[in-house]
Design a protein around this motif. Structure first.
Motif, mmCIF file in Angstrom:
data_model
loop_
_atom_site.group_PDB
_atom_site.id
_atom_site.type_symbol
_atom_site.label_atom_id
_atom_site.label_comp_id
_atom_site.label_asym_id
_atom_site.label_seq_id
_atom_site.Cartn_x
_atom_site.Cartn_y
_atom_site.Cartn_z
ATOM 1 N N THR A 128 0.750 -1.107 0.028
ATOM 2 C CA THR A 128 -0.049 0.036 0.114
ATOM 3 C C THR A 128 1.029 1.276 -0.041
ATOM 4 O O THR A 128 0.530 2.295 -0.880
ATOM 5 C CB THR A 128 -1.064 0.020 1.137
ATOM 6 O OG1 THR A 128 -1.818 -1.233 1.039
ATOM 7 C CG2 THR A 128 -1.690 1.357 1.212
ATOM 8 N N ILE A 129 1.833 1.312 0.648
ATOM 9 C CA ILE A 129 2.845 2.312 0.914
ATOM 10 C C ILE A 129 3.620 2.475 -0.449
ATOM 11 O O ILE A 129 3.583 3.686 -1.142
ATOM 12 C CB ILE A 129 3.787 2.435 1.992
ATOM 13 C CG1 ILE A 129 3.227 2.395 3.282
ATOM 14 C CG2 ILE A 129 4.926 3.164 2.069
ATOM 15 C CD1 ILE A 129 3.932 1.908 4.427
ATOM 16 N N ILE A 130 3.898 1.487 -1.119
ATOM 17 C CA ILE A 130 4.657 1.496 -2.245
ATOM 18 C C ILE A 130 3.636 2.231 -3.421
ATOM 19 O O ILE A 130 4.244 2.781 -4.245
ATOM 20 C CB ILE A 130 5.165 0.044 -2.719
ATOM 21 C CG1 ILE A 130 6.359 -0.255 -1.786
ATOM 22 C CG2 ILE A 130 5.818 0.057 -4.361
ATOM 23 C CD1 ILE A 130 7.521 0.568 -1.947
ATOM 24 N N LYS A 131 2.680 1.581 -3.571
ATOM 25 C CA LYS A 131 1.459 2.006 -4.324
ATOM 26 C C LYS A 131 0.935 3.482 -4.445
ATOM 27 O O LYS A 131 1.018 4.343 -5.260
ATOM 28 C CB LYS A 131 0.109 1.186 -4.228
ATOM 29 C CG LYS A 131 0.170 -0.008 -4.948
ATOM 30 C CD LYS A 131 -1.326 -0.688 -4.572
ATOM 31 C CE LYS A 131 -1.464 -1.861 -4.999
ATOM 32 N NZ LYS A 131 -2.909 -2.534 -4.797
ATOM 33 N N GLU A 132 1.412 4.059 -2.993
ATOM 34 C CA GLU A 132 1.125 5.441 -2.790
ATOM 35 C C GLU A 132 2.236 6.351 -3.227
ATOM 36 O O GLU A 132 1.976 7.616 -3.105
ATOM 37 C CB GLU A 132 0.433 5.730 -1.317
ATOM 38 C CG GLU A 132 -0.674 5.031 -1.277
ATOM 39 C CD GLU A 132 -1.018 5.101 0.444
ATOM 40 O OE1 GLU A 132 -0.459 5.332 1.244
ATOM 41 O OE2 GLU A 132 -2.194 4.770 0.637
ATOM 42 N N GLY A 133 3.309 5.531 -3.383
ATOM 43 C CA GLY A 133 4.658 6.308 -3.689
ATOM 44 C C GLY A 133 5.316 7.122 -2.333
ATOM 45 O O GLY A 133 6.147 8.207 -2.728
#
Length: 134
Positions: A128-133
Motif C-alpha cells: 500500500t505504501i509503495i502504491k502510494e509512492g
C-alpha cells in the motif's frame, strides 16, 4: 520487545528495501498457502491476489516448497492454470549476492506454518505504501 516483533518495523524494512532496490524478493509456500493440499475446500484468494499485486509492482516471487523436485511440473501447471505468478521454485534470485547456502534468499516469507497472517498483513501494508509512492 525485540525490534522485528513490531509490525511497524517489519513494514518499514520492507518498504525501505523495495524502494532501494526497486524490487522485493517474496518467497511463498505452495501447500496450504496457495494450494489446498489436504483438499478441504480451503481458498487462498487473498494471498494469491496479494502475490499478483506485488508482482505488478516489480516483486520477484519464489515458490519455497518442501515438495520433491519430481512434483515441480504439477506445481508449475497449477500455478500457471490459476494465474499465480512465480519466477522460480526453491532458487535464490541471480541478482542477489548469496553464496552457496541452503537457505534461499527472500525479504519476506508467506507460509501457513510460519506466521502467514503477520507476514501477509505486513506485506499488504508495505505494498500500500509503495502504491502510494510514499
Amino acid at each position: 520487545m525485540d525490534f522485528y516483533l513490531e509490525d511497524a518495523n517489519v513494514i518499514e524494512r520492507l518498504v525501505t528495501e523495495w524502494k532501494k532496490y526497486n524490487n522485493l524478493v517474496i518467497a511463498y509456500d505452495y501447500d496450504n498457502t496457495v494450494y489446498d493440499f489436504h483438499r478441504r475446500g480451503h481458498q487462498y484468494h487473498d494471498v494469491i491476489q496479494l502475490l499478483r499485486e506485488c508482482k505488478a509492482f516489480g516483486a520477484h516471487l519464489v515458490v519455497f516448497t518442501a515438495s520433491a523436485d519430481a512434483n515441480f511440473p504439477s506445481i508449475i501447471n497449477y500455478l500457471e492454470a490459476n494465474e499465480i505468478p512465480f519466477d522460480a521454485i526453491n532458487e535464490s534470485p541471480s541478482f542477489v549476492p548469496v553464496a552457496g547456502g541452503k537457505k534461499i534468499y527472500f525479504n519476506i516469507l508467506l507460509d501457513d506454518r510460519a506466521g502467514l497472517s503477520s507476514a501477509y498483513h505486513c506485506l499488504q501494508a508495505a505494498l500500500t505504501i509503495i502504491k502510494e509512492g510514499a
